[in-house]
Design an enzyme around this catalytic site. Structure first.
Site, PDB file in Angstrom:
ATOM      1  N   GLU A   9      -4.664  -7.529  -7.588  1.00  0.00           N
ATOM      2  CA  GLU A   9      -5.582  -8.572  -7.137  1.00  0.00           C
ATOM      3  C   GLU A   9      -6.679  -8.891  -8.146  1.00  0.00           C
ATOM      4  OE1 GLU A   9      -6.973  -8.201  -3.056  1.00  0.00           O
ATOM      5  OE2 GLU A   9      -5.239  -6.960  -2.575  1.00  0.00           O
ATOM      6  N   ASP A  84      -4.323  -2.427   2.043  1.00  0.00           N
ATOM      7  CA  ASP A  84      -4.923  -2.684   3.345  1.00  0.00           C
ATOM      8  C   ASP A  84      -4.246  -3.936   3.901  1.00  0.00           C
ATOM      9  OD1 ASP A  84      -6.050  -4.787   1.943  1.00  0.00           O
ATOM     10  OD2 ASP A  84      -8.040  -3.908   1.870  1.00  0.00           O
ATOM     11  N   GLU A  86      -5.181  -7.034   4.277  1.00  0.00           N
ATOM     12  CA  GLU A  86      -5.255  -8.248   3.467  1.00  0.00           C
ATOM     13  C   GLU A  86      -4.360  -8.120   2.235  1.00  0.00           C
ATOM     14  OE1 GLU A  86      -6.878 -10.988   4.495  1.00  0.00           O
ATOM     15  OE2 GLU A  86      -7.573  -9.929   6.285  1.00  0.00           O
ATOM     16  N   HIS A 334      -9.754   1.479  -1.658  1.00  0.00           N
ATOM     17  CA  HIS A 334     -10.301   1.865  -2.960  1.00  0.00           C
ATOM     18  C   HIS A 334     -11.035   3.187  -2.869  1.00  0.00           C
ATOM     19  CE1 HIS A 334     -10.260  -2.579  -2.595  1.00  0.00           C
ATOM     20  NE2 HIS A 334      -9.652  -2.480  -3.766  1.00  0.00           N
TER      21      HIS A 334
END
Length: 781
Positions: A9, A84, A86, A334
């Site tokens: 990402e 996660d 998302e 994270h």
DNA sequence: CAGTGAGCGAGCTTCCGCTTGACTT
């Protein structure tokens, strides 16, 4: 052989991972979500089982195009978005856009960007978890439904024309601020009297020192005075001494929300400023990812931290600790926020450096030993009555983590005892201690303090509302919408009583303190209060503090494959939509009306309410024969708290000060503040003048001066065409209506000679090639 | 720029959650 493509990402992460993985992989970033629901018609096909309609937003087209072309040339595509909900959805959207099969495409995850973590992840690829993706789709669709159904209700029911909005997160955030304000307004302080005695004793070196002891709190002034009188002529004897060991434990490493809180308390940074600086530190490789809800540290990091502690402070200061998240809604994709290298200290920018040092210290402290204390409590007997006094002291025996760092606390966590405990001189049982003086000091209970940006974030996190990436934007949104304001409040003076026993006499003193002062706090506006009341009345469930927590449980069930996402959305949508329709049909316009009294002159009602242009007061009713009188509230006033007298004061405007050059001089407050109107022209009043008290003799020179200044600015006027050539701070320019047009450089020197034709040509020229403007941001930041 | 305080109803606004980018008065 073609390299494999690995997609993450964040671009900063991509760089690091590419180094770790070496030759076989090209690592690229997709910059977060690459698709979103279309805006038109909610982007959801309600009748077709809530089928979402996704598009690639304009600002993501470039990234998607690049990824497509690289994917085509690559061997295998690997998806390594965050672990996660998302992140899983982003991986699935990537499959959809890049034409990959979600059933076979390799999906890997890691919680930390370290060599072992990534290398081991690559050996254990899985595929996209469609249940988790569906949970994300449900989350996205529910938020869209709530936001895009509720906001239009506000547009219809509010007379103000602002682009109002409502949503699952922002509306509850405003509610938190609104309710705190009302608690404060309704708060009635209660006083009691704190007993504080000062004694003398010899310290270790034989020097006379003063120490203090406390007695039982007295409820009333009578009790307090009586207590002191009862102590006249008394002897004071130490009857008991207890020494207890104590300890303090360091706080967990930073998450986004705790970093925002500490940076606010210790450095005074706003939430968005903290995030901006943290982003810089992250991009320059100084810290790990700054949007996280995890307190976890990687093994490699723990090693580096303990090594640093040992080298700098010695083995005794090392105490490795594993922290666990208290927060149930945490998704822990994270690590905690920590320095990438514990032995790195050079940060150029001063503001960044302060934040970096905070992160470094907190990280160090989290793996350091407890601080050890020794707490002493001495009881002191009063010979003339049964009460006793307590003296307590604290000595630090071993500093441990305090060597580096101590977490600050919020106002509401600070108790009366805090900061009281100093050192006690050595005392022994049966020792007589001479009294210097004893005081009974009046103290008032205090309401909860107003929220700061950071304490609001803390509250939201506790309620499980919002995510690390949205705390700062949420605050920007509610500020931008005008639901909430950030400002200071001056305190008010308050008297308090003190009784003092000294030299066997009791005297009464009166002192003053400042109370209620606030700095950079969040206050609800009338708009925020009125909208909150309305939403609470008609959409009680959405406004419930536990709404998010409840639907999160359902999202979890979707993620576990226990329920279908469209069924879940359907169960939510049907009753919700009924409420929306019912509200549109039945609810009155939002007015927030409050009756203040009766106007003696007309006998009509005086009310405060929301008007088209904000909060106002009004005498009479719109249905009366005679038109009502209106006046705007001042910025510091509010519908909820304005008094009748303050309201009537507002009706003293407009004031006609008399005639100047044969026309009226009128003072009023308009859209842009106080002004003088004279001869159909307007002159703004500076802060140094009060429109309620300015006199004719003060007003006329302002008219004369401003008129002269304006003439000086005017270079040329084309009366008929309503075009002016004016002198501005950036040189001469043309003004037509509301628009300004810059003169081309070569014509600036002789602007006075411009003909009408030339001026018109310039206007056309500028209109044809408008100067480029900074594109308006969609979200405040 | 500065009167207003509701409504003609053209066409528009709006959500939450991921990520960073960038050129002009």
């Amino acid at each position: 052989m073609a390299k494999n493509l690995l997609i993450v990402e964040s671009p900063a992460k991509a760089k690091t991972i590419e180094k770790i993985l070496g030759e076989d992989f090209e690592v690229k970033s997709c910059y977060g979500h690459i698709r979103d629901l279309e805006k038109g018609d909610m982007g959801i096909d309600i009748k077709n089982n809530y089928a979402p309609r996704y598009i690639v937003p304009d600002d993501k087209e470039k990234v998607v195009k690049e990824l497509k072309s690289i994917a085509k040339k690559s061997g295998e595509v690997w998806l390594a978005t965050d672990e996660d909900r998302e992140g899983e959805a982003i991986s699935w959207h990537l499959c959809e856009v890049l034409g990959l099969d979600p059933g076979t495409t390799k999906r890997i995850v890691f919680h930390e960007i370290t060599k072992p973590a990534i290398q081991s992840a690559v050996t254990r690829p899985r595929t996209v978890d469609m249940n988790l993706v569906n949970a994300q789709q449900a989350r996205r669709i529910l938020d869209r439904i709530v936001g895009f159904e509720l906001s239009p209700v506000l547009w219809r029911k509010m007379s103000m024309k602002n682009n109002l909005s409502a949503g699952r997160v922002q509306s509850v955030a405003v509610r938190i601020i609104a309710e705190r304000e009302r608690e404060i307004n309704a708060f009635v302080p209660v006083s009691s009297f704190k007993i504080e005695a000062l004694f003398t004793a010899k310290d270790v070196s034989g020097k006379q020192v003063t120490f203090s002891a406390e007695g039982k709190k007295q409820a009333t002034a009578e009790n307090a005075e009586a207590f002191l009188n009862g102590c006249k002529g008394a002897d004071y004897t130490v009857t008991d001494i207890q020494v207890k060991p104590g300890k303090k434990t360091p706080a967990a490493p930073f998450t986004t929300s705790t970093l925002q809180q500490e940076a606010s308390r210790k450095l005074g940074y706003s939430v968005s400023r903290t995030m901006l600086l943290a982003q810089k530190l992250y991009e320059s490789g100084k810290i790990t990812y700054m949007r996280t809800d995890s307190v976890n540290l990687s093994e490699t990091a723990m090693d580096a931290i303990t090594k640093q502690i040992g080298g700098q402070y010695g083995e005794r200061y090392i105490q490795p600790r594993k922290y666990k998240n208290k927060n149930e809604s945490a998704q822990e994709a994270h690590e905690a926020i920590r320095p990438t290298y514990m032995d790195s200290f050079t940060v150029e920018d001063a503001d960044c450096r302060r934040l970096y040092e905070l992160i470094w210290k907190r990280t160090m402290a989290s793996q350091m030993a407890d601080a050890e204390l020794e707490k002493t409590i001495a009881k002191i007997q009063i010979s003339t009555n049964k009460e006793e006094l307590t003296a307590s002291g604290e000595v630090l025996k071993f500093d441990g983590f305090l060597k580096v760092y101590m977490e600050d606390r919020d106002e509401d966590e600070i108790t009366e005892e805090d900061g009281q405990e100093g050192m006690l001189p050595p005392l022994s049982v049966q020792q007589k201690v001479p009294l210097k003086e004893m005081k009974a000091i009046e103290r008032f209970t205090r309401p909860q303090p107003r929220y700061t940006e950071a304490s609001l974030v803390k509250k939201l996190e506790e309620l499980g509302i919002g995510r690390p990436s949205t705390y700062a934007p949420t605050i920007s949104t509610i500020l931008k919408r005008g639901y909430v304001e950030k400002r200071d409040k001056e305190g008010v003076k308050r008297d308090f009583r003190i009784f003092r026993l000294k030299d066997n006499a009791v005297e009464k003193l009166l002192e003053q303190e400042n109370t209620g002062a606030e700095k950079a706090k969040l206050f609800p506006t009338d708009l925020g209060l009125v909208v909150t009341d309305f939403l609470k009345q008609y959409f009680d469930d959405i406004m419930d503090y536990h709404f998010t927590a409840r639907i999160e449980e359902e999202f979890d069930e979707v993620a576990q494959g226990k329920i279908q996402w469209n069924k879940m959305i359907d169960d939510f949508y049907n009753p919700f939509k009924k409420d929306v329709d019912n509200t549109i049909e039945k609810a009155e316009r939002i007015k927030g009306e409050r009756e203040l009294g009766t106007d003696p002159a007309s006998g009509k009602k005086v009310i405060a309410r929301m008007g088209r242009y904000g909060p106002m007061v009004q005498i009479g009713d719109v249905n009366d024969e005679e038109k009502p009188r209106f006046a705007k509230l001042k910025n510091t006033q509010s519908i909820e708290t304005i008094s009748y007298d303050e309201a009537m004061e507002l009706f003293r405007l407009p004031r006609n000060l008399g005639q100047f050059e044969d026309t009226d001089v009128v003072v009023n407050i308009g859209r842009f503040g106080p002004y003088i109107a004279h001869d159909k022209k307007f002159y703004s009043l500076g802060k140094e003048y009060d429109p309620y008290s300015i006199t004719f003799d003060e007003a006329t020179p302002i008219i004369v001066e401003k008129r002269a200044a304006k003439e000086e600015r005017t270079i040329k006027i084309f009366e008929k065409e309503k075009i002016q050539v004016l002198r501005g701070p950036y040189g001469p320019y043309i003004k037509q209506g509301l628009r300004n047009y810059k003169l081309p450089k070569e014509k600036q020197d002789n602007a006075a000679d411009l003909s009408l034709e030339e001026v018109k040509a310039i206007i056309e020229e500028v209109k044809a090639n408008p100067p480029k403007r900074v594109p308006r941001k969609k979200k405040g930041s």
